[in-house]
Design an enzyme around this catalytic site. Structure first.
Site, PDB file in Angstrom:
ATOM      1  N   ARG A 111      41.324 -36.502  77.920  1.00 39.09           N
ATOM      2  CA  ARG A 111      42.041 -35.450  77.323  1.00 39.09           C
ATOM      3  C   ARG A 111      41.370 -34.214  77.213  1.00 39.09           C
ATOM      4  NH1 ARG A 111      47.623 -38.105  75.279  1.00 39.09           N
ATOM      5  NH2 ARG A 111      48.560 -37.711  77.110  1.00 39.09           N
ATOM      6  N   GLN A 138      43.516 -30.907  82.094  1.00 35.97           N
ATOM      7  CA  GLN A 138      44.933 -31.118  81.886  1.00 35.97           C
ATOM      8  C   GLN A 138      45.702 -30.863  82.950  1.00 35.97           C
ATOM      9  OE1 GLN A 138      45.865 -27.604  79.010  1.00 35.97           O
ATOM     10  NE2 GLN A 138      45.100 -29.076  77.072  1.00 35.97           N
ATOM     11  N   ASP A 144      46.754 -34.279  84.572  1.00 41.95           N
ATOM     12  CA  ASP A 144      46.834 -35.532  83.594  1.00 41.95           C
ATOM     13  C   ASP A 144      48.317 -35.981  83.914  1.00 41.95           C
ATOM     14  OD1 ASP A 144      47.715 -37.268  81.584  1.00 41.95           O
ATOM     15  OD2 ASP A 144      47.144 -35.371  80.068  1.00 41.95           O
TER      16      ASP A 144
HETATM   17  P1  NAD Z   1      51.058 -41.025  72.942  1.00 44.95           P
HETATM   18  O1  NAD Z   1      52.273 -41.398  74.103  1.00 44.95           O
HETATM   19  O2  NAD Z   1      49.918 -42.136  72.933  1.00 44.95           O
HETATM   20  O3  NAD Z   1      52.001 -41.410  71.584  1.00 44.95           O
HETATM   21  C1  NAD Z   1      53.307 -40.915  71.433  1.00 44.95           C
HETATM   22  C2  NAD Z   1      52.897 -40.233  69.893  1.00 44.95           C
HETATM   23  O4  NAD Z   1      53.393 -41.435  69.037  1.00 44.95           O
HETATM   24  C3  NAD Z   1      51.956 -39.635  69.378  1.00 44.95           C
HETATM   25  O5  NAD Z   1      52.304 -38.251  68.884  1.00 44.95           O
HETATM   26  C4  NAD Z   1      51.576 -40.651  68.534  1.00 44.95           C
HETATM   27  O6  NAD Z   1      50.541 -39.914  67.282  1.00 44.95           O
HETATM   28  C5  NAD Z   1      52.624 -41.460  67.900  1.00 44.95           C
HETATM   29  N1  NAD Z   1      52.724 -42.445  67.284  1.00 44.95           N
HETATM   30  C6  NAD Z   1      51.822 -43.358  67.230  1.00 44.95           C
HETATM   31  N2  NAD Z   1      51.997 -44.588  66.267  1.00 44.95           N
HETATM   32  C7  NAD Z   1      53.095 -43.824  65.613  1.00 44.95           C
HETATM   33  C8  NAD Z   1      53.728 -44.335  64.450  1.00 44.95           C
HETATM   34  N3  NAD Z   1      53.321 -45.812  63.770  1.00 44.95           N
HETATM   35  N4  NAD Z   1      54.523 -43.791  63.860  1.00 44.95           N
HETATM   36  C9  NAD Z   1      55.077 -42.501  64.190  1.00 44.95           C
HETATM   37  N5  NAD Z   1      54.317 -41.993  65.564  1.00 44.95           N
HETATM   38  C10 NAD Z   1      53.482 -42.690  65.940  1.00 44.95           C
HETATM   39  O7  NAD Z   1      51.082 -39.827  72.929  1.00 44.95           O
HETATM   40  P2  NAD Z   1      50.805 -38.535  73.821  1.00 44.95           P
HETATM   41  O8  NAD Z   1      52.079 -37.983  74.192  1.00 44.95           O
HETATM   42  O9  NAD Z   1      50.158 -39.240  75.098  1.00 44.95           O
HETATM   43  O10 NAD Z   1      50.111 -37.218  73.228  1.00 44.95           O
HETATM   44  C11 NAD Z   1      49.326 -37.329  72.102  1.00 44.95           C
HETATM   45  C12 NAD Z   1      48.565 -35.977  71.678  1.00 44.95           C
HETATM   46  O11 NAD Z   1      47.659 -35.783  72.785  1.00 44.95           O
HETATM   47  C13 NAD Z   1      49.556 -34.883  71.704  1.00 44.95           C
HETATM   48  O12 NAD Z   1      48.940 -34.160  70.669  1.00 44.95           O
HETATM   49  C14 NAD Z   1      49.308 -34.101  73.095  1.00 44.95           C
HETATM   50  O13 NAD Z   1      49.473 -32.779  72.922  1.00 44.95           O
HETATM   51  C15 NAD Z   1      47.606 -34.600  73.230  1.00 44.95           C
HETATM   52  N6  NAD Z   1      47.445 -34.218  74.517  1.00 44.95           N
HETATM   53  C16 NAD Z   1      46.220 -33.518  75.144  1.00 44.95           C
HETATM   54  C17 NAD Z   1      45.974 -33.256  76.368  1.00 44.95           C
HETATM   55  C18 NAD Z   1      44.900 -32.383  76.737  1.00 44.95           C
HETATM   56  O14 NAD Z   1      44.394 -32.465  77.647  1.00 44.95           O
HETATM   57  N7  NAD Z   1      44.114 -31.917  75.739  1.00 44.95           N
HETATM   58  C19 NAD Z   1      46.672 -33.653  77.383  1.00 44.95           C
HETATM   59  C20 NAD Z   1      47.780 -34.617  76.851  1.00 44.95           C
HETATM   60  C21 NAD Z   1      48.086 -34.834  75.580  1.00 44.95           C
END
Ligand code: NAD
Length: 374
Positions: free
Chosen positions: A120, A125, A128
């Site tokens: 990430r 991005q 992804d």
């Molecule tokens: P994910 O699918 O791994 O998890 C989904 C969400 O569940 C996350 O927000 C996580 O914090 C939450 N979670 C985990 N345990 C929990 C609990 N016990 N109670 C409540 N919530 C809980 O996450 P994702 O959709 O892959 O994205 C995570 C982060 O990564 C986001 O902030 C996203 O913006 C970021 N991201 C960044 C990039 C990049 O290239 N920079 C790319 C994709 C995503």
């Protein structure tokens, strides 16, 4: 460079190329070969691929001397004969679950590249696949919940009386959760959301939803490591359970999306909490494949407990096959284009590049991924 695009196994509706990416690869000087019928599930006919410059053939024909093989899901290694030695196999290869197949890709001389392990970082991005597919899943979760729910989402003031707005609670505000919030808002619901990462509070508010957070025990500060959550302490889990108990009884729709990389999904809703919800409520569990956030979730099935429908949502992006294919195919193109050498007429993957290091599973007949070794 010959690029082969496989027809997926039954059950997978998406296609790893769309006419737009065929044109783009052709413009780079590559020749694209599509397996007959590969676009069917995504509503793309063979002749649309042909019009974009691709050639259509049976699997053995398209693989013969191919230097790059594109797929959505990891194909059966036994079906990949004919590709050149060292050919790239690019797709969502599920390295942990499909360890034996990864070994077989190595033995077949393929360089397997697992797109779900793209790090990430900003420059990755556009490659992804987890983000592009989760975004669609978050949207579809709300649409599916709305179609199952026996009441309306928006408030309606009619001559026959007022219809109250649905109350939607989103648990886990990553990519899917954010899109679920946005979609539920667009449909006119009253939306609240929670996460363990403090950075999500502002994101929830910016979408016009209400943040519901554990206040007395510290969660994960900021974004968390690489944007991902970790397992929470017992103290946090207890505080979170109390918070959910007090909030959930007033909700009509709950969308759960919480995941922890490499671990089973955290349990966020117990059977007794479910029993406090109004009959006819709908819970859609996007973490069903990873064990589910909701007690009683059955992956891929809809069940009713205490009058509440629990949808164990499995890979919802597949139900939006045309858009999901377009985004996935662009992710694959963006990855290969980023490393494309115009002199060599093919992508060149430097050993020390952080993206390459993260996604390369096999090369030279061996499994080389550090993550798999660990
Ligand atoms: P994910 O699918 O791994 O998890 C989904 C969400 O569940 C996350 O927000 C996580 O914090 C939450 N979670 C985990 N345990 C929990 C609990 N016990 N109670 C409540 N919530 C809980 O996450 P994702 O959709 O892959 O994205 C995570 C982060 O990564 C986001 O902030 C996203 O913006 C970021 N991201 C960044 C990039 C990049 O290239 N920079 C790319 C994709 C995503």
């Amino acid at each position: 460079m010959k690029i082969a695009v496989l027809k997926e196994a039954p059950g997978e509706t998406r296609c790893a190329a769309v006419p737009e990416t065929v044109k783009k690869f052709t413009a780079l000087g590559a020749e694209v070969f599509i397996e007959k019928g590969a676009g069917e599930g995504a509503s793309i006919a063979d002749d649309e691929f042909e019009a974009a410059g691709a050639r259509i053939g049976e699997r053995s024909e398209i693989l013969e001397k191919a230097g790059i093989v594109l797929a959505i899901s990891g194909p059966d290694p036994k079906t990949l004969k004919g590709a050149t030695s060292g050919a790239f196999l690019v797709g969502a290869l599920e390295p942990i679950r499909r360890r034996d197949e990864i070994e077989a890709y190595a033995a077949a001389g393929l360089e397997a590249l697992a797109m779900e392990w793209v790090p990430r970082v900003t420059r990755a991005q556009s490659m992804d696949i987890l983000s592009s597919q989760s975004n669609l899943a978050g949207y579809k979760a709300v649409v599916d919940a709305a179609s199952t729910y026996g009441r309306a989402f928006p408030m309606m003031m009619t001559a026959a009386g007022t219809v109250s707005p649905a109350k939607v609670f989103v648990m886990g505000v990553g990519v899917a959760g954010l899109q679920a919030i946005a979609t539920a808002k667009r449909l006119g619901a009253q939306v609240s959301a929670t996460d363990v990462r403090s950075a999500t509070r502002e994101q929830i508010q910016s979408l016009g939803a209400k943040p519901i957070f554990v206040e007395n025990v510290a969660g994960i500060q900021g974004e968390g490591a690489g944007g991902y959550a970790t397992e929470m302490s017992q103290e946090y889990q207890k505080a979170q359970a109390e918070l959910v108990s007090s909030h959930i009884a007033k909700q009509d729709i709950v969308v759960t999306t919480a995941l922890i990389p490499g671990k089973p999904a955290p349990r966020l809703i117990s059977d007794s909490q479910l029993a406090t919800m109004r009959r006819g409520s709908v819970v859609i569990d996007l973490a069903a494949e990873a064990g589910g956030n909701v007690e009683g979730t059955v992956n891929g099935e809809s069940i009713v407990r205490h009058g509440v429908t629990i949808i164990g949502a499995s890979n919802l992006a597949r139900t939006l096959a045309a858009d999901a294919s377009a985004l996935f195919a662009r992710n694959l193109y963006n990855f290969l284009f980023a490393f494309w050498s115009t002199e060599e007429g093919k992508p060149v993957l430097p050993d020390d590049d952080e993206i390459v290091k993260a996604i390369r599973l096999t090369i030279g007949g061996k499994v080389v991924s550090e993550r798999l070794a660990a």
